[in-house]
Design a protein around this motif. Structure first.
Motif, short mmCIF file in Angstrom:
data_model
loop_
_atom_site.label_atom_id
_atom_site.label_comp_id
_atom_site.label_asym_id
_atom_site.label_seq_id
_atom_site.Cartn_x
_atom_site.Cartn_y
_atom_site.Cartn_z
N GLY A 98 10.51 63.96 -12.31
CA GLY A 98 10.96 65.34 -12.05
C GLY A 98 11.21 66.07 -13.34
N ALA A 99 10.27 65.94 -14.30
CA ALA A 99 10.51 66.46 -15.66
C ALA A 99 9.94 67.87 -15.84
N ASN A 100 9.51 68.51 -14.76
CA ASN A 100 8.89 69.83 -14.91
C ASN A 100 9.90 70.97 -14.94
N ARG A 101 11.14 70.71 -14.53
CA ARG A 101 12.15 71.78 -14.57
C ARG A 101 13.55 71.16 -14.54
N GLY A 102 14.56 72.00 -14.66
CA GLY A 102 15.94 71.56 -14.52
C GLY A 102 16.34 70.48 -15.52
N LEU A 103 17.15 69.56 -15.05
CA LEU A 103 17.70 68.52 -15.94
C LEU A 103 16.62 67.60 -16.49
N GLY A 104 15.58 67.34 -15.71
CA GLY A 104 14.51 66.45 -16.18
C GLY A 104 13.81 67.05 -17.39
N LEU A 105 13.50 68.34 -17.32
CA LEU A 105 12.81 69.01 -18.43
C LEU A 105 13.70 69.04 -19.67
N PRO A 119 0.93 62.54 -12.74
CA PRO A 119 1.35 63.02 -11.42
C PRO A 119 2.18 61.94 -10.71
N LEU A 120 3.31 62.33 -10.21
CA LEU A 120 4.18 61.35 -9.55
C LEU A 120 5.11 62.02 -8.56
N ASP A 121 4.90 61.70 -7.29
CA ASP A 121 5.81 62.12 -6.22
C ASP A 121 6.60 60.87 -5.86
N VAL A 122 7.87 60.82 -6.22
CA VAL A 122 8.64 59.59 -6.04
C VAL A 122 8.93 59.29 -4.56
N GLY A 123 8.71 60.29 -3.70
CA GLY A 123 8.92 60.07 -2.27
C GLY A 123 7.70 59.48 -1.59
N ASN A 150 15.19 60.66 -12.56
CA ASN A 150 15.91 61.93 -12.48
C ASN A 150 15.58 62.72 -11.21
N ALA A 151 14.34 62.63 -10.73
CA ALA A 151 13.91 63.49 -9.61
C ALA A 151 14.86 63.35 -8.44
N GLY A 152 15.19 64.47 -7.84
CA GLY A 152 16.08 64.41 -6.69
C GLY A 152 16.04 65.70 -5.90
N VAL A 153 16.48 65.60 -4.65
CA VAL A 153 16.56 66.79 -3.80
C VAL A 153 17.93 66.86 -3.13
N SER A 154 18.32 68.09 -2.85
CA SER A 154 19.51 68.33 -2.04
C SER A 154 19.06 69.35 -1.00
N ALA A 162 23.38 63.71 3.77
CA ALA A 162 22.35 62.77 3.32
C ALA A 162 22.38 62.65 1.81
N TYR A 163 22.63 63.76 1.12
CA TYR A 163 22.66 63.74 -0.35
C TYR A 163 23.73 62.76 -0.83
N ARG A 164 24.92 62.88 -0.21
CA ARG A 164 26.03 62.03 -0.64
C ARG A 164 25.67 60.55 -0.46
N PRO A 216 25.43 64.09 -14.33
CA PRO A 216 25.33 65.17 -15.32
C PRO A 216 26.45 66.20 -15.19
N GLY A 217 27.31 66.06 -14.17
CA GLY A 217 28.28 67.12 -13.87
C GLY A 217 27.63 68.18 -13.00
N TRP A 218 28.36 69.26 -12.76
CA TRP A 218 27.83 70.33 -11.90
C TRP A 218 27.10 71.34 -12.81
P1 NAP Z 1 16.32 70.76 -9.71
O1 NAP Z 1 16.45 71.82 -10.73
O2 NAP Z 1 16.24 71.11 -8.28
O3 NAP Z 1 15.07 69.85 -10.12
C1 NAP Z 1 14.73 68.75 -9.34
C2 NAP Z 1 13.53 68.08 -9.95
O4 NAP Z 1 13.21 66.94 -9.13
C3 NAP Z 1 12.30 68.99 -9.97
O5 NAP Z 1 11.54 68.70 -11.11
C4 NAP Z 1 11.58 68.56 -8.71
O6 NAP Z 1 10.18 68.78 -8.74
C5 NAP Z 1 11.85 67.07 -8.77
N1 NAP Z 1 11.55 66.42 -7.50
C6 NAP Z 1 12.08 66.65 -6.28
N2 NAP Z 1 11.50 65.85 -5.37
C7 NAP Z 1 10.59 65.11 -6.03
C8 NAP Z 1 9.67 64.10 -5.66
N3 NAP Z 1 9.55 63.69 -4.38
N4 NAP Z 1 8.90 63.53 -6.61
C9 NAP Z 1 8.99 63.93 -7.90
N5 NAP Z 1 9.81 64.91 -8.31
C10 NAP Z 1 10.60 65.46 -7.39
O7 NAP Z 1 17.54 69.74 -9.81
P2 NAP Z 1 18.38 69.23 -11.07
O8 NAP Z 1 19.69 69.87 -11.03
O9 NAP Z 1 17.57 69.29 -12.30
O10 NAP Z 1 18.61 67.71 -10.62
C11 NAP Z 1 18.08 66.60 -11.31
C12 NAP Z 1 18.87 65.36 -10.90
O11 NAP Z 1 20.26 65.56 -11.22
C13 NAP Z 1 18.82 65.09 -9.40
O12 NAP Z 1 18.72 63.71 -9.18
C14 NAP Z 1 20.17 65.60 -8.91
O13 NAP Z 1 20.60 64.94 -7.73
C15 NAP Z 1 21.06 65.26 -10.09
N6 NAP Z 1 22.30 66.03 -10.13
C16 NAP Z 1 22.28 67.38 -10.29
C17 NAP Z 1 23.48 68.08 -10.32
C18 NAP Z 1 23.54 69.57 -10.52
O14 NAP Z 1 24.65 70.13 -10.44
N7 NAP Z 1 22.43 70.25 -10.79
C19 NAP Z 1 24.71 67.39 -10.17
C20 NAP Z 1 24.69 66.00 -10.02
C21 NAP Z 1 23.47 65.34 -10.00
P3 NAP Z 1 9.47 70.05 -7.97
O15 NAP Z 1 9.46 71.17 -8.98
O16 NAP Z 1 8.12 69.53 -7.63
O17 NAP Z 1 10.29 70.37 -6.78
#
Ligand code: NAP
Length: 266
Positions: A13-20, A63-67, A92-96, A189-191, A220-222
């Motif tokens: 999940g390195a294309n955006r957010g915390l992964g990037l 390319p990687l879809d972890v689901g 890192n990849a995750g959904v809520s 489900a997230y919890r 990572p915190g909120w």
């Molecule tokens: P985000 O901005 O929503 O980014 C999520 C990343 O995960 C995106 O790159 C997304 O890719 C990818 N992803 C989702 N489903 C995927 C799949 N099936 N296969 C591969 N990639 C997938 O979220 P984030 O805040 O950066 O979160 C990153 C991690 O930190 C998650 O595990 C999250 O639970 C954890 N976290 C976040 C917070 C917070 O406050 N933000 C707090 C605690 C923990 P697409 O662009 O393809 O959707």
């Protein structure tokens, strides 16, 4: 004096957010970064944005879809053919997801729990002794507040990876059957996905220690990402630094849950 060998880190999940941002920080520290994402176009853009004189980013994202177990197998085959090793794996990849029903529970667990489990299993042959695995978890995965019966099951010293996977599947089955509350599960489900991820770290750490591989969960915190929202208290730089701390551990600690490099409650 020769410099230490470059370590290769693979980030999901390195294309955006915390992964990037984690990719950016680790590239800046001299890691060779393998970007993975389910959307290859977005991943290419991310890799392009990171490429710079000081950065070492693999030119082709994976390319990687972890689901999707098929996508994990294809990525593992590709890496076996092209990468010498994956010294550091950042799950890192995750959904809520919005809403709550059995379908949401299934999709959430497939991405947030079974994804890291399956990917780590698939890449283990490429992770050398001295390797590091990071599970990006959340304070929401704390056991505190969970029903006592469930807490006992998640913390059972005899819990195995297989039994943990069954427990996670039981959550989905209980939601589908409309009995999750009477069995003590929360309606999130997230919890549960993050409770399971934390339990996975504890179950796996002793086994991986035999191969001198460490595995830790980090929060990572909120954070102000698409997931955390604009009102979150932390910048993406600060949140990613908590992940980078885990990714740059070497040899110890293992089996722990950390935020900003400090141990936190399960
Ligand atoms: P985000 O901005 O929503 O980014 C999520 C990343 O995960 C995106 O790159 C997304 O890719 C990818 N992803 C989702 N489903 C995927 C799949 N099936 N296969 C591969 N990639 C997938 O979220 P984030 O805040 O950066 O979160 C990153 C991690 O930190 C998650 O595990 C999250 O639970 C954890 N976290 C976040 C917070 C917070 O406050 N933000 C707090 C605690 C923990 P697409 O662009 O393809 O959707």
């Amino acid at each position: 004096m020769s410099s230490p060998p470059t370590r290769t880190v693979l980030i999901t999940g390195a294309n955006r957010g915390l992964g990037l941002e984690t990719a950016r920080q680790l590239a800046g520290q001299g890691f060779h970064v393998v970007i993975t994402a389910r959307d290859v176009g977005a991943a290419r853009q991310a890799a392009g944005a990171l490429a710079g004189p000081a950065a070492s980013v693999a030119p082709l994202p994976v390319p990687l879809d972890v689901g999707d177990p098929g996508s994990i197998a294809a990525a593992a085959d590709h890496l076996r053919a092209t990468a010498a090793s994956v010294d550091v794996l950042v799950n890192n990849a995750g959904v809520s997801l919005d809403g709550f029903d059995a379908g949401i529970a299934r999709r959430t667990l497939d991405t947030n729990f079974f994804g890291p489990l399956r990917l780590t299993e698939a890449l283990l042959p490429l992770i050398p002794a001295g390797g590091t695995i990071v599970m990006v978890s959340s304070g929401m995965g704390e056991l505190a507040g969970l029903d006592e019966r469930l807490r006992a099951r998640f913390t059972d010293p005899a819990l195995t990876r297989g039994a943990l996977a069954e427990l996670m599947n039981a959550f989905v089955a209980d939601v589908a059957a409309g009995r999750h509350r009477e069995r003590g599960w929360p309606s999130s489900a997230y919890r549960i996905s993050k409770v399971g991820l934390n339990a996975l770290v504890r179950v796996w750490a002793p086994e991986l220690a035999d191969r001198r591989i460490i595995v830790n969960a980090v929060c990572p915190g909120w954070v102000r990402t698409d997931m955390g929202g604009r009102t979150a208290s932390r910048s993406v730089e600060k949140g990613a630094a908590s992940i980078v701390w885990g990714a740059t551990r070497h040899g110890e600690p293992t089996g722990g849950f950390f935020r900003d490099g400090r141990r936190i409650d399960w």
